[in-house]
Design a protein around this motif. Structure first.
Motif, PDB file in Angstrom:
ATOM      1  N   GLU A   1       0.821  -1.145  -0.073  1.00 30.89           N
ATOM      2  CA  GLU A   1       0.002  -0.015   0.051  1.00 30.89           C
ATOM      3  C   GLU A   1       0.940   1.217  -0.035  1.00 30.89           C
ATOM      4  OE1 GLU A   1      -2.565  -0.444   3.267  1.00 30.89           O
ATOM      5  OE2 GLU A   1      -4.438  -0.190   2.042  1.00 30.89           O
ATOM      6  N   PRO A  16      -6.861   0.740  -4.915  1.00 27.95           N
ATOM      7  CA  PRO A  16      -8.078   0.043  -4.247  1.00 27.95           C
ATOM      8  C   PRO A  16      -7.912  -1.399  -3.967  1.00 27.95           C
ATOM      9  CG  PRO A  16      -8.493   1.600  -5.745  1.00 27.95           C
ATOM     10  CD  PRO A  16      -7.167   1.666  -5.936  1.00 27.95           C
ATOM     11  N   SER A  71      -5.684  -2.725  -1.152  1.00 28.64           N
ATOM     12  CA  SER A  71      -6.449  -2.379   0.352  1.00 28.64           C
ATOM     13  C   SER A  71      -7.359  -3.435   0.466  1.00 28.64           C
ATOM     14  CB  SER A  71      -7.140  -0.888   0.153  1.00 28.64           C
ATOM     15  OG  SER A  71      -5.977   0.056  -0.042  1.00 28.64           O
ATOM     16  N   SER A 110     -13.526   2.074   4.624  1.00 28.72           N
ATOM     17  CA  SER A 110     -13.159   3.344   4.542  1.00 28.72           C
ATOM     18  C   SER A 110     -12.297   3.593   3.016  1.00 28.72           C
ATOM     19  CB  SER A 110     -12.050   3.642   5.597  1.00 28.72           C
ATOM     20  OG  SER A 110     -11.059   2.450   5.602  1.00 28.72           O
ATOM     21  N   HIS A 111     -12.524   2.450   2.122  1.00 21.20           N
ATOM     22  CA  HIS A 111     -11.723   2.170   0.858  1.00 21.20           C
ATOM     23  C   HIS A 111     -12.952   2.247  -0.068  1.00 21.20           C
ATOM     24  CE1 HIS A 111      -8.321   1.850   3.392  1.00 21.20           C
ATOM     25  NE2 HIS A 111      -7.460   2.311   2.680  1.00 21.20           N
ATOM     26  N   THR A 136     -14.298   4.043  -4.123  1.00 25.01           N
ATOM     27  CA  THR A 136     -13.627   3.865  -5.370  1.00 25.01           C
ATOM     28  C   THR A 136     -13.723   2.476  -6.113  1.00 25.01           C
ATOM     29  OG1 THR A 136     -11.627   3.197  -4.106  1.00 25.01           O
ATOM     30  CG2 THR A 136     -11.585   5.466  -4.969  1.00 25.01           C
TER      31      THR A 136
END
Lengths: 125, 427
Positions: B331, B337, B340, B362-363, B366
């Motif tokens: 990362e 993304p 993650s 939290s990701h 996207t």
């Protein structure tokens, strides 16, 4: 007397053979290994990994350098080795002739002195 | 016996041809500033080799022999055609008789040939070309694949593939012949682009998205070969070693990834005794070697993740803490993304599904159109016992074009969510 049979070839060659041709070539190795094992004259056999995994240690001036890559950037590389017992160099050459030709060259070289052992995992296991 | 030996010989000759191909073509392309002419020259050299090698034996340096023969044959033809008066710095060396290897030894400059090969590869990953065209061109030019085979690999009609390759080649060749010998920075940039292309090629073969399995395996083999060649040419590039390690680790699972009827087997369900230990061992050495450089780039970190999976004898033995740390490192150097997403999965293993879900949340924004995002989230929700939300996430995944097998798997999961849901209500 112990002799080494050193196998030299361009590394790309074997992988470019068809599966069938690769098996044909390996059959010759297996046959020789079986024969030598039968007569108790095979002391060691080893296939080296591709030279992309090789490193070279060499003193240059004051420094001991550890370099990526094989010792020599040549078109033919040392790919493997047999250590066999023979009466004469002619007998050792006869054994080398049994290995697959055209895809590699075989250097027959008497061994000065030796020790230790090479244990190789079974490639098929 | 005689027949068997002559079969051996023709096989050996063909192997020498294809092993020499990339280098010869690369050098000829620089000589003639024209890829088509270089390909013709190589073909002509092979034709002459087929006439001579069976009689005279395979030369010590087939690459030099083919290069010189192809070059001389083309110069002769150009002179005869009077298409142009060809002048270059190289002396004419007779092909007949003599010791060609000795004659040409000083003509082949290793450093120059290295950049020639890199130029040829770089040409194939020209940014103007669509990704699939890059790969098709690489297979044709670098790998020497036939158009038919490439068409089968990409499940396209041969005629259409032929046109695409011709177009791509024209476009790329116009650029390539203008490529000067690179500066240090340019060389690094070219290497990086070629690595990306090689990994795409590997993944094209590795992803079982259609086409003939055997041809897909050939794509993986070709990609591995390409990276090996890069290492031989540029031996101290840690990221290239990392890439080779990564490809070898993934390729080691080849025999365990598909059922006999061609269905994909998930990593945790694979029979690990089928993993190729020789490839794993080689990958490990390459990774160790790369890490000595102390600059762990994205390929090395991905290889380290793959190595961690390979170390586990059973899925339960997987060192998820190590994998989570490695995804955290990835990362940092290459945030994305998808990285993650994978970190969230690792977190769900080291702590629990809730932690993974929290990280994912939290990701989330996207990745809305990414099938695996929804499928992964659904599976985490399912593990966390949030069945209603899991079903909704699975249904979202269904909208994003899963393959038949994935669709079936998702429906199964939805079914088991519904069952669990019912059990909770009735209990």
């Amino acid at each position: 007397m112990q002799y080494a049979i050193l196998i030299y070839s361009s590394e790309d060659i074997f992988g470019r053979l068809t599966d069938e041709e690769q098996e044909q070539a390996l059959d010759k190795h297996r046959a020789l290994q079986q024969e030598l094992t039968g007569s108790g004259t095979l002391d060691a056999v080893a296939k080296l990994m591709d030279t992309s995994s090789a490193m070279t240690v060499r003193q240059t001036g004051e420094n001991l350098l550890v370099l990526d890559g094989p010792f020599a950037e040549t078109k033919e590389q040392l790919l493997g080795i047999y250590v066999i017992e023979c009466e004469t160099i002619d007998a050792a050459i006869e054994q080398a002739k049994k290995l697959p030709q055209g895809i590699a060259a075989y250097e027959v070289r008497p061994i000065g002195w030796g020790g230790g052992k090479i244990a190789v995992e079974d490639a098929d296991s | 016996m005689l027949i068997a030996d002559s079969l051996d010989e023709s096989g050996a000759i063909a192997a020498h041809f294809s092993a020499a191909r990339t280098r010869v073509l690369a050098a000829l392309t620089r000589q003639f500033f024209d890829l088509d002419m270089a390909e013709e020259a190589y073909q002509e050299a092979c034709k002459r080799a087929l006439e001579r090698w069976p009689l005279q034996g395979i030369p010590r340096d087939p690459t030099a022999w083919l290069l010189l023969t192809g070059r001389n044959a083309t110069i002769d033809r150009l002179r005869k055609d009077k298409r142009l008066v060809f002048k270059d710095a190289l002396p004419d060396v007779p092909v007949e008789g003599g010791n060609i290897e000795a004659d040409i030894a000083e003509l082949i400059d290793t450093a120059e040939l290295r950049d020639d090969v890199l130029r040829l590869m770089f040409m194939c990953c020209h940014p103007d070309l669509a990704l699939q065209d890059q790969l098709a061109l690489a297979l044709k030019v670098i790998g020497g694949f036939s158009v038919d085979k490439i068409a089968r690999a990409f499940v396209v009609k041969p005629k259409a593939m032929e046109q695409r390759i011709t177009r791509a080649k024209k476009r790329a060749a116009a650029i390539a012949t203008q490529l000067e010998s690179p500066t240090l920075q340019e060389r690094a940039a070219r290497l990086k682009a070629v690595c990306v292309m090689a990994y795409l090629l590997f993944n094209e073969g590795y992803s079982a998205s259609g086409g003939d399995v055997h041809i897909r395996e050939e794509l993986c083999d070709e990609a591995i070969r390409l990276v090996r060649l890069l290492i031989r040419l540029f031996p101290s590039q840690a990221e290239v070693m990392g890439l080779l390690a990564l490809c070898l680790f993934q390729n080691s699972r080849r025999g365990a990834r598909l059922t006999s009827d061609g269905r994909l087997v998930a990593l945790e369900d694979q029979n690990r005794t089928l993993w190729d230990q020789i490839e794993i061992a080689e990958g490990r050495v390459l990774l160790e070697k790369a890490l000595r450089h102390g600059r762990a780039g994205p390929y090395q970190i991905q290889a380290a993740i793959a190595a961690t999976h390979c170390r586990a004898q059973q899925a339960e033995d997987t060192d998820w803490a190590e994998i989570e740390r490695l995804y955290a490192a990835l990362e940092q150097v290459q945030p994305s993304p998808v990285v993650s997403l994978n970190r969230a999965v690792a977190l769900s293993k080291t702590s629990d599904a809730q932690t993974g879900l929290a990280y994912l949340a939290s990701h989330a924004t996207t990745l809305d159109n990414y099938l695996y995002f929804h499928a992964t989230r659904a599976s985490l929700l399912q593990s966390a016992g949030q069945f209603e939300q899991a079903i909704a996430a699975y249904e979202q995944a269904l909208l994003l074009g899963p393959t038949g097998q994935e669709r079936e798997h998702i429906h199964q999961q939805i079914g088991s969510c519904k069952k669990s849901e019912k059990n909770i209500v009735t209990v």
